[in-house]
Design an enzyme around this catalytic site. Structure first.
Site, mmCIF file in Angstrom:
data_model
loop_
_atom_site.group_PDB
_atom_site.id
_atom_site.type_symbol
_atom_site.label_atom_id
_atom_site.label_comp_id
_atom_site.label_asym_id
_atom_site.label_seq_id
_atom_site.Cartn_x
_atom_site.Cartn_y
_atom_site.Cartn_z
ATOM 1 N N LYS A 118 0.818 -1.213 0.000
ATOM 2 C CA LYS A 118 0.000 0.000 0.000
ATOM 3 C C LYS A 118 0.850 1.260 0.000
ATOM 4 O O LYS A 118 0.375 2.329 -0.322
ATOM 5 C CB LYS A 118 -1.023 -0.010 1.141
ATOM 6 C CG LYS A 118 -0.482 -0.114 2.521
ATOM 7 C CD LYS A 118 -1.652 -0.108 3.496
ATOM 8 C CE LYS A 118 -1.180 -0.477 4.892
ATOM 9 N NZ LYS A 118 -2.286 -0.773 5.784
ATOM 10 N N ARG A 119 2.124 1.114 0.321
ATOM 11 C CA ARG A 119 2.997 2.287 0.291
ATOM 12 C C ARG A 119 3.409 2.609 -1.147
ATOM 13 O O ARG A 119 3.526 3.757 -1.523
ATOM 14 C CB ARG A 119 4.228 2.056 1.154
ATOM 15 C CG ARG A 119 4.083 2.720 2.515
ATOM 16 C CD ARG A 119 5.082 2.220 3.523
ATOM 17 N NE ARG A 119 4.397 1.540 4.610
ATOM 18 C CZ ARG A 119 4.265 0.232 4.733
ATOM 19 N NH1 ARG A 119 4.768 -0.565 3.830
ATOM 20 N NH2 ARG A 119 3.620 -0.287 5.757
#
Ligand code: GLU
Length: 467
Positions: free
Chosen positions: A239-240
């Site tokens: 998700k980063r």
């Protein structure tokens, strides 16, 4: 009669709903529908520091967007793991009573020190036979037996783990709260789960969990670990780094049906030579045994291409309906939007967009007093030698030409042929004058819908700007 299968989806509500989670949910849902079994939704909300009701709601909404309908008779839940805490603790005590677990008071520093002394990594079972009683701060550890644990996995085949590689893992923390491994198994037993279909990252947990199942006197469920999703660089989606939130794709105008179809093909393919197939066919054909175990590339370009196909397959009415939320975000004043005009324009854009969020920018010139001018487009098209002539001529012609796209096109074609110019070239300055851009829906159809007065106005404005 053998019991019907019970599948489950057990997300942790700690963030936006991830596309990987969505695929796992869909695989479970497809299997449930085909087998006549049950789909249990269990929210694993025991990590209090990271949970939020907002994330839980996000999961439920996203699932319903994908068509996993909580009111369907084969859907059960949502259950909340936190509501079962007493049962998790009771199971831990049962394991202690029967000798399958023991208390341990070693701190992580002490464990590290011993590891240095013995040269072996991790916890070495030091407290196994010390006969410690429960006390605050002591953890309860599972007594891993000797031998090997074979996980029978429908996707990966038999995976054998030597028990020597599995340390005596913690069941209850020093503050008495249960660990994920235990809570997850106790809930699966309690909910009579027969098939655990989940992400590959849980495969290393599985031998430990299988040992817990067996120590609690149950035979393990059927396991299936579905392949990890990776990005273009073949790195695990994160998700980063990557766009992983289902919500975001929805906001960008990916249709639910396209998303469902695309997610199903990440690690699996329907029979035949097209991957774009209706949900009913995927339900019919999907088998865990046919899921690939190499990593699956989550290819946004391919998803977008799927979406374009799904958009083109919509009926005109459904396309208009699907556009509605995106039109609310258009750059025009609300009262300038005209639904009747949009109904006429919609078929012109339906074949030209791959996501619904592209629609407003393609049609904004219909609902703005002046087109939003792309200066680069202006500079490129209005400086060619015939630009002024063609705009001037067209501006005259539209005053009394028959008002139809055919007649408009015929006029410009004639003008172009007489000058040995290609229609594609001569259209460009007109398109920029009227729409503000070099690309967009078919020009003559657009002009017809825009109307004579507005067309004259825009061409006149362009002429005066050209000087
Ligand atoms: N709650 C776990 C997760 O979201 C899933 C565990 C499981 O499916 O067994 O990763």
């Amino acid at each position: 009669m053998s019991e019907l299968p019970r599948y489950r989806f057990a997300p942790s509500p700690t963030g936006f709903f991830h596309v990987g989670g969505a695929r796992t949910a869909l695989y479970n849902w497809a299997l449930t529908l085909r087998t006549g079994g049950t789909f249990v939704l269990r929210i694993e909300d025991t990590d209090e520091s990271r949970n939020s009701p907002q994330w839980t709601q996000g999961i439920i909404d996203a699932m319903s967007w994908l068509g996993i309908d909580a009111s369907h008779p084969q859907f059960e839940g949502p259950y909340f793991q936190s509501a079962n805490a007493d049962k998790h603790v009771a199971a831990a005590h049962q394991l202690y009573e029967q000798g399958a677990a023991y208390w341990c008071d070693m701190t992580s520093e002490q464990i590290q020190e011993r590891a240095k002394e013995t040269g072996k990594q991790g916890y070495d079972g030091f407290s196994r036979d010390r006969g410690l009683e429960p006390a605050p701060g002591r953890v309860l550890r599972f007594r891993v037996p000797e031998g090997a644990t074979v996980v029978q996995d429908l996707v990966r085949g038999d995976v054998e783990f030597s028990n020597e590689t599995i340390e005596d893992f913690v069941l209850l923390r020093g503050n008495g709260t249960p660990m994920f491994l235990l809570a997850n198994v106790v809930d699966d037993i309690e909910m009579r789960i027969t098939h655990v279909v989940r992400a590959e990252e849980h495969l290393p947990n599985t031998p430990k969990q299988q040992l817990i199942w067996s120590a609690l006197g149950k035979s393990a469920p059927i396991w299936a670990h579905v392949p990890v999703l990776v990005n273009e660089q073949r790195k695990k989606l994160s998700k980063r780094r990557d766009k992983v939130a289902l919500e975001q794709y929805r906001e960008e105008g990916i249709l639910a049906d396209a998303m469902v179809n695309y997610l199903m093909t990440l690690g699996w393919a329907p029979a035949g030579d097209t991957e774009i197939v209706p949900w009913s066919q995927m339900v019919e054909e999907f088998r865990l045994e046919n899921v690939n175990h190499s990593p699956a590339f989550f290819d946004v370009k391919k998803l977008t291409a799927f979406n374009g196909e799904y958009i083109r397959a919509l009926s005109p009415e459904l396309f208009v309906l699907a556009c509605a939320p995106f039109l609310q975000q258009g750059p025009w004043p609300t009262d300038r939007f005209d639904a009747e005009v949009f109904d006429q324009v919609a078929p012109l854009v339906q074949t030209r967009v791959a996501t619904l969020s592209e629609v407003p920018a393609m049609i904004d010139f219909f609902f703005l007093d002046e087109p939003a001018m792309d200066e680069a487009a202006w500079n490129k098209t209005m400086t060619v030698d015939f630009a002024r002539d063609v705009v001037a001529d067209f501006c005259e012609a539209v005053r009394d030409v028959d008002w139809s796209h055919d007649a408009l096109k015929e006029h410009l074609e004639k003008w172009s042929t007489e000058r040995e110019l290609k229609l594609g070239k001569t259209q460009a300055p007109i398109r920029v004058a009227i729409t503000g851009r070099t690309v967009g829906p078919p020009l003559f159809e657009s002009i017809e819908i825009l109307g004579r007065d507005e067309t004259i106005k825009r061409l006149t404005t362009a002429l005066s700007r050209m000087g």
